[in-house]
Write an enzyme that holds these catalytic residues in place. Structure first.
Site, PDB file in Angstrom:
ATOM      1  N   GLY A 170       3.191  -9.252  19.386  1.00  0.00           N
ATOM      2  CA  GLY A 170       2.088  -8.284  19.349  1.00  0.00           C
ATOM      3  C   GLY A 170       2.526  -6.925  18.816  1.00  0.00           C
TER       4      GLY A 170
ATOM      5  NE  ARG B 111       1.576 -10.442  29.821  1.00  0.00           N
ATOM      6  CZ  ARG B 111       1.876  -9.838  28.662  1.00  0.00           C
ATOM      7  NH1 ARG B 111       3.119  -9.594  28.333  1.00  0.00           N
ATOM      8  NH2 ARG B 111       0.926  -9.485  27.826  1.00  0.00           N
TER       9      ARG B 111
ATOM     10  CG  ASP C 225       6.385  -6.228  22.441  1.00  0.00           C
ATOM     11  OD1 ASP C 225       5.681  -5.486  23.140  1.00  0.00           O
ATOM     12  OD2 ASP C 225       6.769  -7.347  22.823  1.00  0.00           O
TER      13      ASP C 225
ATOM     14  CG  ASP D  49      -7.689  -9.531  28.578  1.00  0.00           C
ATOM     15  OD1 ASP D  49      -7.280 -10.390  27.774  1.00  0.00           O
ATOM     16  OD2 ASP D  49      -8.496  -8.657  28.252  1.00  0.00           O
TER      17      ASP D  49
HETATM   18  P1  ITT Z   1      -4.367 -15.420  26.168  1.00  0.00           P
HETATM   19  O1  ITT Z   1      -5.742 -14.805  26.155  1.00  0.00           O
HETATM   20  O2  ITT Z   1      -4.357 -16.876  25.780  1.00  0.00           O
HETATM   21  O3  ITT Z   1      -3.654 -15.185  27.456  1.00  0.00           O
HETATM   22  P2  ITT Z   1      -3.801 -13.379  24.126  1.00  0.00           P
HETATM   23  O4  ITT Z   1      -2.783 -13.375  23.027  1.00  0.00           O
HETATM   24  O5  ITT Z   1      -5.244 -13.323  23.724  1.00  0.00           O
HETATM   25  O6  ITT Z   1      -3.483 -14.654  25.057  1.00  0.00           O
HETATM   26  P3  ITT Z   1      -4.236 -10.893  25.617  1.00  0.00           P
HETATM   27  O7  ITT Z   1      -5.708 -11.058  25.406  1.00  0.00           O
HETATM   28  O8  ITT Z   1      -3.787 -10.639  27.015  1.00  0.00           O
HETATM   29  O9  ITT Z   1      -3.450 -12.192  25.088  1.00  0.00           O
HETATM   30  O10 ITT Z   1      -3.617  -9.742  24.748  1.00  0.00           O
HETATM   31  C1  ITT Z   1      -4.316  -9.159  23.687  1.00  0.00           C
HETATM   32  C2  ITT Z   1      -3.379  -8.742  22.607  1.00  0.00           C
HETATM   33  O11 ITT Z   1      -2.627  -7.619  23.065  1.00  0.00           O
HETATM   34  C3  ITT Z   1      -2.340  -9.787  22.183  1.00  0.00           C
HETATM   35  O12 ITT Z   1      -2.846 -10.655  21.225  1.00  0.00           O
HETATM   36  C4  ITT Z   1      -1.241  -8.892  21.618  1.00  0.00           C
HETATM   37  O13 ITT Z   1      -1.556  -8.500  20.297  1.00  0.00           O
HETATM   38  C5  ITT Z   1      -1.321  -7.673  22.519  1.00  0.00           C
HETATM   39  N1  ITT Z   1      -0.341  -7.771  23.609  1.00  0.00           N
HETATM   40  C6  ITT Z   1      -0.525  -8.305  24.856  1.00  0.00           C
HETATM   41  N2  ITT Z   1       0.590  -8.200  25.581  1.00  0.00           N
HETATM   42  C7  ITT Z   1       1.517  -7.604  24.791  1.00  0.00           C
HETATM   43  C8  ITT Z   1       2.867  -7.229  24.959  1.00  0.00           C
HETATM   44  O14 ITT Z   1       3.520  -7.470  26.093  1.00  0.00           O
HETATM   45  N3  ITT Z   1       3.494  -6.636  23.949  1.00  0.00           N
HETATM   46  C9  ITT Z   1       2.854  -6.388  22.780  1.00  0.00           C
HETATM   47  N4  ITT Z   1       1.592  -6.712  22.529  1.00  0.00           N
HETATM   48  C10 ITT Z   1       0.919  -7.317  23.525  1.00  0.00           C
END
Ligand code: ITT
Length: 191
Positions: free
Chosen positions: A149, A177, A151, A68
């Protein structure tokens, strides 16, 4: 090659992890026919990572890991943090979130922020947590088309390109990550 399930529906995250964990055959939730939406209702990253990993272990009886991630902005007291995915509302797009954050920081000079990832690994009946973070600033405008996201508006300290301008291999070396995954790899290799 050993199979390892990464409990995510996010294709971008899966692609990044496959590039890092090259010694494992990484399976996503679709690969194990898990199509349900897992409700992530904890108020911490640790809590949500555990919910995702436990959902798979409880329902599919296999070892797996989940991550997460949250973007913590200092001037917003750590928001959007654990609510990063739905910052602009339920069902919002990545672009909606970016727009909302740029708007929230309009006129604010302190743009310090960090991405933080927690990975929960369920292995042989035990649970292990790994954390990774990267410090940076939120840019005033979007730059780059890669990644996902937030980025396009995250500029990591010491670099002159946003995560969305960098090749994935470069992002993976320094990212939240990527760093959490390196700890996961070291642990798996030490077994
Ligand atoms: P899962 O729960 O299915 O794994 P998710 O998209 O909900 O996928 P997260 O809860 O881990 O993933 O991430 C929350 C948000 O944070 C995600 O929707 C992105 O907007 C942002 N995010 C996560 N990792 C990122 C990254 O490496 N670069 C940019 N934004 C990121």
């Amino acid at each position: 090659m050993k199979d390892l399930v990464f409990a995510t529906h996010n294709a971008h995250k899966l692609e990044e992890l496959r590039a890092i964990l090259k010694d494992f055959n990484i399976l996503g939730l679709n690969d194990i026919n898990c199509h349900e939406e897992i409700v992530e209702d904890a108020d911490t990253l640790d809590g949500n990572a555990k919910i995702k990993a436990n959902f798979v272990t409880d329902n599919f009886h296999i070892d797996c890991f989940a991550d997460d991630t949250g973007l913590e902005v200092d001037a917003l007291d750590g928001a959007p943090g654990v609510y990063s995915a739905r910052y602009a509302g339920e069902g919002c797009s990545y672009q909606d979130n970016v727009n909302k954050l740029l708007e929230a920081l309009k006129g604010i000079e302190n743009r310090k922020a960090r991405f933080r990832t927690v990975i929960a690994l369920n292995l042989n009946g035990k649970q292990y947590l790994f954390e990774g973070k990267v410090e940076g600033v939120i840019t005033k405008e979007q730059h780059g088309e890669k990644g996902f996201g937030y980025d396009p508006i995250f500029l990591p300290d010491g670099f002159d390109q946003t995560f969305a301008e960098m090749p994935m291999e470069v992002k993976n070396k320094i990212s939240h990550r990527g760093r959490a995954t390196q700890k996961l790899i070291e642990f798996l290799m030490s077994l």
